[in-house]
Design a protein around this motif. Structure first.
Motif, PDB file in Angstrom:
ATOM      1  N   HIS A 183      -3.095 -25.341 -30.417  1.00  0.00           N
ATOM      2  CA  HIS A 183      -2.914 -24.066 -31.104  1.00  0.00           C
ATOM      3  C   HIS A 183      -1.425 -23.764 -31.199  1.00  0.00           C
ATOM      4  CE1 HIS A 183      -7.132 -22.043 -30.480  1.00  0.00           C
ATOM      5  NE2 HIS A 183      -7.142 -23.011 -31.384  1.00  0.00           N
TER       6      HIS A 183
ATOM      7  N   LEU B 242       1.071 -20.803 -31.774  1.00  0.00           N
ATOM      8  CA  LEU B 242       1.017 -19.348 -31.656  1.00  0.00           C
ATOM      9  C   LEU B 242       2.371 -18.729 -31.945  1.00  0.00           C
ATOM     10  CD1 LEU B 242      -0.777 -19.526 -28.227  1.00  0.00           C
ATOM     11  CD2 LEU B 242      -1.919 -18.849 -30.328  1.00  0.00           C
TER      12      LEU B 242
ATOM     13  N   PRO C  14      -4.204 -17.874 -33.295  1.00  0.00           N
ATOM     14  CA  PRO C  14      -3.285 -18.979 -33.599  1.00  0.00           C
ATOM     15  C   PRO C  14      -2.854 -18.991 -35.059  1.00  0.00           C
ATOM     16  CG  PRO C  14      -5.543 -19.780 -33.316  1.00  0.00           C
ATOM     17  CD  PRO C  14      -5.539 -18.337 -32.897  1.00  0.00           C
TER      18      PRO C  14
ATOM     19  N   ASP D  39      -4.406 -24.181 -36.119  1.00  0.00           N
ATOM     20  CA  ASP D  39      -5.344 -24.842 -35.190  1.00  0.00           C
ATOM     21  C   ASP D  39      -5.356 -26.321 -35.560  1.00  0.00           C
ATOM     22  OD1 ASP D  39      -7.372 -25.771 -33.605  1.00  0.00           O
ATOM     23  OD2 ASP D  39      -8.859 -24.293 -34.238  1.00  0.00           O
TER      24      ASP D  39
END
Length: 264
Positions: free
Chosen positions: A230, A232, A241, A244
């Motif tokens: 992920h 972020l 996120p 992904d």
């Protein structure tokens, strides 16, 4: 002393601290400040003026003053104690041990400096995770030593973000447990830390890299137990996120490329 200049290589970001000779300075978001290295005054069109304000000398503690810390600091970790030392070349005896509370400390299970050298994270044997902050002044004196009671006492390692704005505490995973063992703590403008996000990694090893910020902290990548990554926002790891990343095979590790300087 000359006015602060936006775009100068000396601008390190709000809250950044540096030393010029015996004096320490800090960038702050308010007009009228100066610092000794820049050449001209300017106002950023979006962010407005800043100041580069001198900070109190932290090598000595006056009435209600900041916690003392030598100019060049290091700790030693023995079988029974963690001791703090520093070099102060302005004194005849340059090497000095800091013996004011909380030092010396019982030998912690884990200990690590923040990248900016302003905080020391450690796992105290009986009370758990604590952060010793060397940059706080009189108004925040009670927060010089901050305990993180929500952090597991089994914490075995730390991971700081590159600019020291966040700290991750890493504890071993327990088989069948549903309790998070990776916690992320965010430092606010007063130097206090609060829990931002927590994750469960059942088989997390001490040396495993499951979290990494980009050098500018704009983004942070997290390796999930099921082999996905992920991506972020580096400023808030509790959000959804941005990306992904799932490949045909499980991802076992990842790493950001170092950022090269323009002249490099």
């Amino acid at each position: 002393l000359k006015p602060c200049r936006w775009g100068s290589p000396f601008f390190l970001g709000y809250g950044a601290v540096w030393r010029t000779g015996p004096q320490r300075y800090q960038f702050r978001r308010q007009p009228g400040g100066v610092h000794p290295a820049s050449q001209s005054a300017a106002v950023h069109p979006d962010r407005g003026p800043c100041t580069c304000a001198p900070l109190p000398d932290r090598r000595t503690r006056g009435a209600g003053g900041p916690m003392a810390a030598p100019a060049i600091t290091f700790f030693t970790r023995g079988k029974e104690q963690l001791q703090l030392f520093g070099f102060d070349t302005s004194k005849e005896n340059a090497l000095a041990e800091k013996k004011e509370p909380p030092f010396p400390l019982p030998t912690p299970k884990a200990v690590q400096w923040s990248p900016d050298g302003q905080a020391l994270a450690l796992v105290e044997p009986t009370q758990g995770v604590q952060i010793i902050n060397f940059a706080l002044g009189a108004d925040n004196e009670d927060n010089v030593v901050q305990f993180l009671p929500s952090a597991p006492k089994t914490t075995q390692a730390f991971l700081w973000s590159p600019r020291s704005s966040a700290l991750a505490t890493i504890a071993p995973g327990s088989k069948g447990s549903t309790e998070p063992n990776l916690h992320v703590w965010r430092r606010d403008e007063n130097g206090s830390y609060s829990l931002e996000a927590s994750f469960l990694h059942p088989k997390l090893e001490k040396s495993a890299k499951v979290l990494q910020w980009s050098p500018d902290e704009a983004i942070c990548a997290r390796l999930l137990p099921e082999g996905r990554v992920h991506v972020l926002s580096g400023a808030d790891l509790s959000g959804a996120p941005l990306v992904d990343l799932k490949l045909s095979q499980s991802i076992v590790s990842f790493e950001f490329a170092p950022v090269r300087s323009k002249g490099g």
